[in-house]
Design an enzyme around this catalytic site. Structure first.
Site, PDB file in Angstrom:
ATOM      1  N   ARG A 115       0.842  -1.186   0.000  1.00  0.00           N
ATOM      2  CA  ARG A 115       0.000   0.000   0.000  1.00  0.00           C
ATOM      3  C   ARG A 115       0.892   1.257   0.000  1.00  0.00           C
ATOM      4  NH1 ARG A 115      -5.147   1.623  -1.159  1.00  0.00           N
ATOM      5  NH2 ARG A 115      -6.222   2.604   0.586  1.00  0.00           N
ATOM      6  N   ASN A 147      -6.500   4.114  -7.107  1.00  0.00           N
ATOM      7  CA  ASN A 147      -7.693   4.618  -6.431  1.00  0.00           C
ATOM      8  C   ASN A 147      -8.723   5.054  -7.471  1.00  0.00           C
ATOM      9  OD1 ASN A 147      -9.353   5.047  -4.311  1.00  0.00           O
ATOM     10  ND2 ASN A 147      -8.621   7.095  -3.833  1.00  0.00           N
ATOM     11  N   ASP A 151      -8.084   7.925   0.434  1.00  0.00           N
ATOM     12  CA  ASP A 151      -8.534   6.798   1.261  1.00  0.00           C
ATOM     13  C   ASP A 151      -8.280   7.037   2.746  1.00  0.00           C
ATOM     14  OD1 ASP A 151      -9.778   5.264  -0.591  1.00  0.00           O
ATOM     15  OD2 ASP A 151      -8.150   3.851  -0.891  1.00  0.00           O
ATOM     16  N   THR A 175      -9.836   0.224  -9.445  1.00  0.00           N
ATOM     17  CA  THR A 175      -8.836  -0.670  -8.904  1.00  0.00           C
ATOM     18  C   THR A 175      -8.868  -1.838  -9.871  1.00  0.00           C
ATOM     19  OG1 THR A 175      -9.340   0.162  -6.700  1.00  0.00           O
ATOM     20  CG2 THR A 175      -8.446  -2.056  -6.785  1.00  0.00           C
ATOM     21  N   SER A 193      -7.507   0.586   3.400  1.00  0.00           N
ATOM     22  CA  SER A 193      -8.024   0.113   2.112  1.00  0.00           C
ATOM     23  C   SER A 193      -9.181  -0.852   2.327  1.00  0.00           C
ATOM     24  CB  SER A 193      -6.896  -0.618   1.372  1.00  0.00           C
ATOM     25  OG  SER A 193      -7.396  -1.258   0.221  1.00  0.00           O
TER      26      SER A 193
HETATM   27  N1  GLY Z   1      -8.620   2.659  -3.218  1.00  0.00           N
HETATM   28  C1  GLY Z   1      -9.627   1.790  -2.815  1.00  0.00           C
HETATM   29  C2  GLY Z   1      -9.245   0.976  -1.645  1.00  0.00           C
HETATM   30  O1  GLY Z   1      -8.077   0.749  -1.417  1.00  0.00           O
HETATM   31  O2  GLY Z   1     -10.088   0.567  -0.894  1.00  0.00           O
END
Ligand code: GLY
Length: 578
Positions: A117, A410, A432, A390, A461
């Site tokens: 991430r 995203n 997020d 995504t 996320s």
């Molecule tokens: N960007 C969407 C998620 O990570 O939930």
């Protein structure tokens, strides 16, 4: 084949029959549950293969993965090759400057969870996206400030270094070739590029130039080349992570930040590290599901939904009011906890995480559900501390190693900012975070202080890459999808459709889906997917009902002849097996 092997093969055929046949028997029952208004019945894209399978949001990328498997690569080699290929052929979400999560289960039964991430840059501050009245601005969604420090390259290379069998060049060359020599634009890609042109022009002339040819959207059937991206990928192939996080590519990112008022520095890039996490292990009706641990909320929220639903015993029929009400109430409670109690475990103490995974806690949540009426979501107290686009790809190799990866920029096309001269888009993952705790983000998610911005922290996320074992402990399904918070409920539906409703995987993926995320307090139904009488009775029970669609599930299931890959008819991807 030795006798030993023959009897093992016979046993595994028997095991397949045991777990496939009941599903087939129930399938007729469930097909009738899709109303005639449902447009995706029978439209999943399906491939079958005796040895290995790849399914992704891009047919070209799936073929890249399939060819890596055929060349002797394992599921991780193929997944890494697909990850880089998607950055070329699926620009709206495939990426090298986003981030993601990879669940891996090797044939020996060991499971691994890789968190790559993005992180908040060192100069990020809690209130950086608020205006002088304390209201959230759209700077977390588009433009240079929206980007977290990219994790994708470090993540893919970490997985490859630990598990890959082929060389880095072998897994990256197909992507480099696709960028340098071009790939043929299909109608899905064309529509996607056409839809984003205005936004790209607004935020990044370089992005508008990259995703057009002589100012026009490349037409279906034309060859689309990305020479700058090919150079960047070649730098990564030749120098490993330093080819992205140091050297000319890193300098291009920092220069792009300076051009547009962004804050990612050379030190942020050089310091980025992916993290190996403990996978979450959920049990559901004898099946085992490995799913993603925080910094994603996916596994924990999925676990709580499944644990609540399991205690209802056999579920009401697919498409019924009784089922949708129970599911909505389970989802409401799971998302209420998700939004309050989950964040980056390296920065916050997740005291409620064990509860969210416990059967006792789920039983209490289930007991609280009024089976006749909706329970309004409680007001959100953000101070409690405890399109979206995504893409997902699933891989299984001939040994039975499995990879389930979800990755994202995203928003569709991320922050809409392209790194000039380097040919790739930056993410807008900063949205997020709870930019304004207690106020909705791009997905309408209302989250708390536990997910507030801090330098170096990962934003929470919903990505839910998952791997399912049948009650014998054998790999049976690999599943995931894009869709912001709906990722979690989509993965729930596919798993439940197969296990509870006996659907084939193509039906399970094509089926209409419902979503509830606590706030906004509404059930979202796929348009045309449910009967009017059911919608009316949900409203009579006190639910607000809205209609939307979306998702792009990429899933693989074990079948008698090997593997069946299924690509969601809602998206433009495909499965490829051999
Ligand atoms: N960007 C969407 C998620 O990570 O939930």
């Amino acid at each position: 084949m030795s006798i030993h092997h023959r009897s093992r093969a016979a046993l595994s055929l028997l095991a397949v029959a045991l777990f496939v046949l009941p599903a087939a028997r129930l399938a007729a029952q469930t097909a009738a549950a899709f109303p005639s208004t449902w447009r995706y019945t029978g439209r999943a894209r399906v491939a079958e293969g005796a040895h290995g399978m790849v399914t992704s949001g891009s047919a070209v990328a799936s073929v890249v993965g399939r060819d890596i498997l055929k060349a002797g690569g394992n599921a991780v080699d193929a997944a890494v090759a697909v990850g880089f290929a998607l950055a070329v052929t699926h620009a709206e979400a495939g990426n090298i400057a986003g981030g993601g999560y990879m669940m891996i289960r090797m044939q020996d039964g060991k499971a691994y969870a890789l968190d790559y991430r993005e992180t908040a840059p060192a100069k990020a501050t809690r209130d950086m996206f608020l205006d002088d009245k304390g209201q959230p601005t759209d700077k977390s969604v588009s433009g240079h400030l929206a980007s977290g420090v990219p994790g994708a390259v470090a993540g893919l290379l970490a997985a490859h270094q630990r598990f890959g069998k082929l060389s880095r060049a072998a897994v990256m060359n197909p992507a480099i070739q696709l960028a340098r020599d071009g790939f043929v634009v299909d109608s899905f890609h064309y529509r996607s590029l056409a839809s984003v042109q205005q936004r790209l022009k607004l935020y990044s002339p370089a992005a508008a130039a990259q995703y057009s040819v002589n100012g026009q959207v490349p037409l279906p059937g034309s060859l689309f080349k990305q020479p700058d991206l090919a150079r960047t990928l070649a730098a990564i192939r030749d120098q490993g992570r330093d080819g992205f996080y140091k050297g000319w590519v890193a300098r291009a990112i920092v220069a792009e930040m300076q051009r547009g008022g962004g804050i990612i520095s050379a030190a942020d890039l050089a310091g980025y590290q992916p993290k190996w996490r403990e996978p979450l292990r959920i049990t559901y009706r004898g099946y085992t599901i490995f799913s993603m641990s925080p910094s994603s909320s996916g596994g924990a929220t999925l676990g709580l939904i499944l644990n609540i639903m399991e205690g209802f015993g056999p579920l009401p029929p697919f498409g019924s009011t009784a089922l949708l009400h129970r599911e909505s109430e389970a989802m409401r409670r799971a998302f209420t906890d998700r939004n309050r109690f989950l964040g980056d475990p390296d920065f916050e103490t997740l005291t409620m995480l064990p509860s969210m995974l416990s059967k006792d806690y789920a039983a209490k949540a289930r007991a609280d559900i009024n089976l006749a009426h909706a329970t309004p979501t409680p007001p959100f107290d953000p101070s409690i501390k405890d399109g979206p686009n995504t893409t997902h790809y699933s891989v299984v190799d001939a040994r039975g190693d499995a990879v389930s990866t979800t990755t994202t920029l995203n928003n569709s096309y991320g922050s809409a900012v392209l790194v000039t001269g380097a040919g790739f888009l930056l993410n807008d993952e900063m949205d997020d975070f709870a930019a304004a705790p207690g106020k909705p983000n791009m997905y309408g998610l209302v989250q708390g202080e536990i997910n507030a911005i801090k330098p170096g922290k990962r934003m929470l996320s919903a990505m839910t890459p998952s791997i399912v074992l049948n009650p014998r402990g054998e790999l049976t399904m690999v599943v995931g999808t894009p869709g912001g918070p709906t990722i979690i409920t989509q993965v729930y539906h596919v798993i439940s459709n197969v296990i509870d409703h006996g659907m084939s995987l193509p039906d399970a993926v094509s089926a209409p889906r419902q979503h509830h995320q606590a706030l906004p307090d509404e059930i979202n139904l796929n348009t045309g997917g449910f009967r009017q009488a059911v919608v009316d009775s949900l409203k009579a029970m006190g639910h607000t009902v809205t209609f939307k669609g979306g998702g792009d599930v990429q899933a693989i299931i074990r079948i008698a002849k090997g593997w069946q890959g299924v690509s969601d008819p809602r998206g433009g991807g495909a499965a490829a097996g051999y």
